[in-house]
Design a protein around this motif. Structure first.
Motif, PDB file in Angstrom:
ATOM      1  N   VAL A 124       0.829  -1.198   0.000  1.00  0.00           N
ATOM      2  CA  VAL A 124       0.000   0.000   0.000  1.00  0.00           C
ATOM      3  C   VAL A 124       0.869   1.254   0.000  1.00  0.00           C
ATOM      4  CG1 VAL A 124      -1.709   1.301   1.299  1.00  0.00           C
ATOM      5  CG2 VAL A 124      -1.940  -1.166   1.073  1.00  0.00           C
ATOM      6  N   TYR A 125       1.916   1.273   0.816  1.00  0.00           N
ATOM      7  CA  TYR A 125       2.782   2.449   0.866  1.00  0.00           C
ATOM      8  C   TYR A 125       3.449   2.700  -0.482  1.00  0.00           C
ATOM      9  CZ  TYR A 125       2.203   2.810   5.896  1.00  0.00           C
ATOM     10  OH  TYR A 125       1.686   2.977   7.147  1.00  0.00           O
ATOM     11  N   GLU A 126       3.812   1.630  -1.182  1.00  0.00           N
ATOM     12  CA  GLU A 126       4.422   1.783  -2.493  1.00  0.00           C
ATOM     13  C   GLU A 126       3.442   2.448  -3.461  1.00  0.00           C
ATOM     14  OE1 GLU A 126       4.504  -0.915  -0.619  1.00  0.00           O
ATOM     15  OE2 GLU A 126       6.593  -1.481  -0.386  1.00  0.00           O
ATOM     16  N   GLU A 127       2.164   2.076  -3.384  1.00  0.00           N
ATOM     17  CA  GLU A 127       1.145   2.686  -4.238  1.00  0.00           C
ATOM     18  C   GLU A 127       0.991   4.171  -3.920  1.00  0.00           C
ATOM     19  OE1 GLU A 127      -3.664   2.431  -4.965  1.00  0.00           O
ATOM     20  OE2 GLU A 127      -2.627   0.700  -4.137  1.00  0.00           O
ATOM     21  N   ILE A 128       0.983   4.506  -2.649  1.00  0.00           N
ATOM     22  CA  ILE A 128       0.874   5.912  -2.241  1.00  0.00           C
ATOM     23  C   ILE A 128       2.080   6.695  -2.749  1.00  0.00           C
ATOM     24  CG2 ILE A 128       0.919   7.468  -0.242  1.00  0.00           C
ATOM     25  CD1 ILE A 128      -0.773   5.332   1.228  1.00  0.00           C
ATOM     26  N   THR A 129       3.268   6.126  -2.624  1.00  0.00           N
ATOM     27  CA  THR A 129       4.484   6.789  -3.099  1.00  0.00           C
ATOM     28  C   THR A 129       4.418   7.032  -4.604  1.00  0.00           C
ATOM     29  OG1 THR A 129       5.775   5.766  -1.325  1.00  0.00           O
ATOM     30  CG2 THR A 129       7.000   6.610  -3.214  1.00  0.00           C
ATOM     31  N   ARG A 130       3.967   6.033  -5.368  1.00  0.00           N
ATOM     32  CA  ARG A 130       3.830   6.212  -6.817  1.00  0.00           C
ATOM     33  C   ARG A 130       2.852   7.341  -7.136  1.00  0.00           C
ATOM     34  NH1 ARG A 130       3.904   0.678  -6.797  1.00  0.00           N
ATOM     35  NH2 ARG A 130       1.638   0.538  -6.938  1.00  0.00           N
ATOM     36  N   ASN A 131       1.727   7.389  -6.406  1.00  0.00           N
ATOM     37  CA  ASN A 131       0.734   8.439  -6.651  1.00  0.00           C
ATOM     38  C   ASN A 131       1.296   9.822  -6.352  1.00  0.00           C
ATOM     39  OD1 ASN A 131      -1.240   6.676  -7.555  1.00  0.00           O
ATOM     40  ND2 ASN A 131      -2.106   6.387  -5.516  1.00  0.00           N
ATOM     41  N   PHE A 132       2.045   9.963  -5.272  1.00  0.00           N
ATOM     42  CA  PHE A 132       2.634  11.264  -4.945  1.00  0.00           C
ATOM     43  C   PHE A 132       3.709  11.654  -5.967  1.00  0.00           C
ATOM     44  CE2 PHE A 132       0.878  10.974  -0.538  1.00  0.00           C
ATOM     45  CZ  PHE A 132       0.169  12.163  -0.602  1.00  0.00           C
ATOM     46  N   ARG A 133       4.459  10.687  -6.454  1.00  0.00           N
ATOM     47  CA  ARG A 133       5.446  10.994  -7.497  1.00  0.00           C
ATOM     48  C   ARG A 133       4.748  11.518  -8.750  1.00  0.00           C
ATOM     49  NH1 ARG A 133       9.126   5.799  -6.623  1.00  0.00           N
ATOM     50  NH2 ARG A 133      10.429   6.608  -4.967  1.00  0.00           N
ATOM     51  N   ALA A 134       3.638  10.880  -9.108  1.00  0.00           N
ATOM     52  CA  ALA A 134       2.876  11.333 -10.276  1.00  0.00           C
ATOM     53  C   ALA A 134       2.326  12.738 -10.049  1.00  0.00           C
ATOM     54  CB  ALA A 134       1.746  10.357 -10.584  1.00  0.00           C
ATOM     55  N   LEU A 135       1.825  13.020  -8.847  1.00  0.00           N
ATOM     56  CA  LEU A 135       1.335  14.364  -8.531  1.00  0.00           C
ATOM     57  C   LEU A 135       2.465  15.388  -8.619  1.00  0.00           C
ATOM     58  CD1 LEU A 135      -1.060  13.639  -5.532  1.00  0.00           C
ATOM     59  CD2 LEU A 135      -1.710  14.562  -7.764  1.00  0.00           C
ATOM     60  N   HIS A 136       3.649  14.999  -8.162  1.00  0.00           N
ATOM     61  CA  HIS A 136       4.798  15.895  -8.227  1.00  0.00           C
ATOM     62  C   HIS A 136       5.164  16.181  -9.677  1.00  0.00           C
ATOM     63  CE1 HIS A 136       9.107  16.874  -8.407  1.00  0.00           C
ATOM     64  NE2 HIS A 136       8.811  17.625  -7.359  1.00  0.00           N
ATOM     65  N   ASP A 137       5.236  15.132 -10.466  1.00  0.00           N
ATOM     66  CA  ASP A 137       5.631  15.306 -11.866  1.00  0.00           C
ATOM     67  C   ASP A 137       4.614  16.126 -12.655  1.00  0.00           C
ATOM     68  OD1 ASP A 137       7.824  13.795 -11.259  1.00  0.00           O
ATOM     69  OD2 ASP A 137       7.061  11.951 -12.182  1.00  0.00           O
ATOM     70  N   LYS A 138       3.338  15.912 -12.386  1.00  0.00           N
ATOM     71  CA  LYS A 138       2.291  16.575 -13.167  1.00  0.00           C
ATOM     72  C   LYS A 138       1.924  17.950 -12.630  1.00  0.00           C
ATOM     73  CE  LYS A 138      -2.206  15.664 -15.223  1.00  0.00           C
ATOM     74  NZ  LYS A 138      -3.248  14.688 -15.425  1.00  0.00           N
ATOM     75  N   HIS A 139       1.901  18.087 -11.291  1.00  0.00           N
ATOM     76  CA  HIS A 139       1.403  19.330 -10.673  1.00  0.00           C
ATOM     77  C   HIS A 139       2.406  20.007  -9.745  1.00  0.00           C
ATOM     78  CE1 HIS A 139      -2.581  18.325 -12.187  1.00  0.00           C
ATOM     79  NE2 HIS A 139      -2.473  17.139 -11.634  1.00  0.00           N
ATOM     80  N   GLU A 140       3.633  19.466  -9.679  1.00  0.00           N
ATOM     81  CA  GLU A 140       4.676  20.002  -8.810  1.00  0.00           C
ATOM     82  C   GLU A 140       4.275  20.002  -7.336  1.00  0.00           C
ATOM     83  OE1 GLU A 140       6.316  23.659 -10.284  1.00  0.00           O
ATOM     84  OE2 GLU A 140       6.405  22.903 -12.325  1.00  0.00           O
ATOM     85  N   VAL A 141       3.498  19.010  -6.945  1.00  0.00           N
ATOM     86  CA  VAL A 141       3.123  18.842  -5.536  1.00  0.00           C
ATOM     87  C   VAL A 141       4.358  18.400  -4.765  1.00  0.00           C
ATOM     88  CG1 VAL A 141       1.741  17.451  -3.941  1.00  0.00           C
ATOM     89  CG2 VAL A 141       0.726  18.293  -6.055  1.00  0.00           C
ATOM     90  N   VAL A 142       4.611  19.050  -3.635  1.00  0.00           N
ATOM     91  CA  VAL A 142       5.759  18.711  -2.797  1.00  0.00           C
ATOM     92  C   VAL A 142       5.263  17.943  -1.582  1.00  0.00           C
ATOM     93  CG1 VAL A 142       7.653  19.637  -1.418  1.00  0.00           C
ATOM     94  CG2 VAL A 142       7.008  20.753  -3.559  1.00  0.00           C
ATOM     95  N   VAL A 143       5.921  16.850  -1.289  1.00  0.00           N
ATOM     96  CA  VAL A 143       5.528  16.006  -0.170  1.00  0.00           C
ATOM     97  C   VAL A 143       6.642  16.016   0.864  1.00  0.00           C
ATOM     98  CG1 VAL A 143       4.936  13.682   0.561  1.00  0.00           C
ATOM     99  CG2 VAL A 143       4.148  14.520  -1.654  1.00  0.00           C
ATOM    100  N   GLY A 144       6.278  16.328   2.101  1.00  0.00           N
ATOM    101  CA  GLY A 144       7.199  16.225   3.223  1.00  0.00           C
ATOM    102  C   GLY A 144       6.689  15.138   4.147  1.00  0.00           C
ATOM    103  N   VAL A 145       7.568  14.472   4.811  1.00  0.00           N
ATOM    104  CA  VAL A 145       7.183  13.390   5.712  1.00  0.00           C
ATOM    105  C   VAL A 145       7.497  13.804   7.136  1.00  0.00           C
ATOM    106  CG1 VAL A 145       7.569  10.976   6.303  1.00  0.00           C
ATOM    107  CG2 VAL A 145       7.622  11.683   3.916  1.00  0.00           C
ATOM    108  N   GLN A 146       6.545  13.577   8.020  1.00  0.00           N
ATOM    109  CA  GLN A 146       6.701  13.939   9.421  1.00  0.00           C
ATOM    110  C   GLN A 146       6.034  12.861  10.270  1.00  0.00           C
ATOM    111  OE1 GLN A 146       5.224  17.863  10.312  1.00  0.00           O
ATOM    112  NE2 GLN A 146       4.755  17.316  12.414  1.00  0.00           N
ATOM    113  N   ASP A 147       6.732  12.371  11.276  1.00  0.00           N
ATOM    114  CA  ASP A 147       6.125  11.415  12.195  1.00  0.00           C
ATOM    115  C   ASP A 147       5.160  12.146  13.109  1.00  0.00           C
ATOM    116  OD1 ASP A 147       7.386   9.098  11.321  1.00  0.00           O
ATOM    117  OD2 ASP A 147       9.123   9.421  12.616  1.00  0.00           O
ATOM    118  N   LEU A 148       3.989  11.552  13.320  1.00  0.00           N
ATOM    119  CA  LEU A 148       2.996  12.094  14.244  1.00  0.00           C
ATOM    120  C   LEU A 148       2.883  11.159  15.431  1.00  0.00           C
ATOM    121  CD1 LEU A 148       0.226  13.090  11.669  1.00  0.00           C
ATOM    122  CD2 LEU A 148       2.007  14.543  12.643  1.00  0.00           C
TER     123      LEU A 148
END
Length: 156
Positions: free
Chosen positions: A2-26
């Protein structure tokens, strides 16, 4: 998987829309605070979620719950534990400002038949919870993927 799928989706969002993803432990016991306070835009949190201000997006598939115990714990070598037997262990709980309904879903106060479940120790991170379970004095509920990915030799 599941995490791999989420990572692929965020990469696609970054490539297409320049979405930046930061990771933070909660903190495990405060899954909603950072989103509600505007510190982060999204969080991966366990269900249930009843806050009207939050939108539930992707849902992880349901997972088996396992009991993490130290190697010397009386339940350590059992392959099946009935939910009613949780009344016989000191079950770890999450510390934080999560709503009571959410905490109860993680650490129930009673078994389905109404027997009380003791919970004298709490934790704020997964590693802290696993370490407390490894002492043999407490037990913790974990989902199967956590149990399968744990590299600890002091838990069963």
């Amino acid at each position: 998987m599941v995490y791999e799928e989420i990572t692929r989706n965020f990469r696609a969002l970054h490539d297409k829309h320049e979405v930046v993803v930061g990771v933070q432990d909660l903190p495990l016991g405060s899954p909603f605070s950072a989103v509600l306070n505007g510190e982060v835009d999204a969080a991966i949190a366990e269900m249930p979620v009843h806050e009207s201000e939050l939108i539930v997006g992707f849902r992880f598939p349901a997972q088996d719950q396992l009991l993490a115990v130290g190697l010397d714990h009386p339940s350590a070598h059992r392959t099946v534990i009935d939910v009613e037997e949780l009344a016989e262990v000191d079950l770890l709980h999450r510390i934080g400002d999560a709503p009571a309904y959410w905490k109860t879903a993680r650490t129930p106060a009673t078994t389905p038949s109404g027997a009380p479940i003791t919970s004298s120790a709490g934790f704020t991170s997964l590693e802290q919870g696993l370490t407390l379970a490894a002492t043999g004095d407490c037990a913790g509920l974990v989902c199967r993927p956590v149990a399968e990915r744990s590299l600890r030799g002091d838990l069963h």
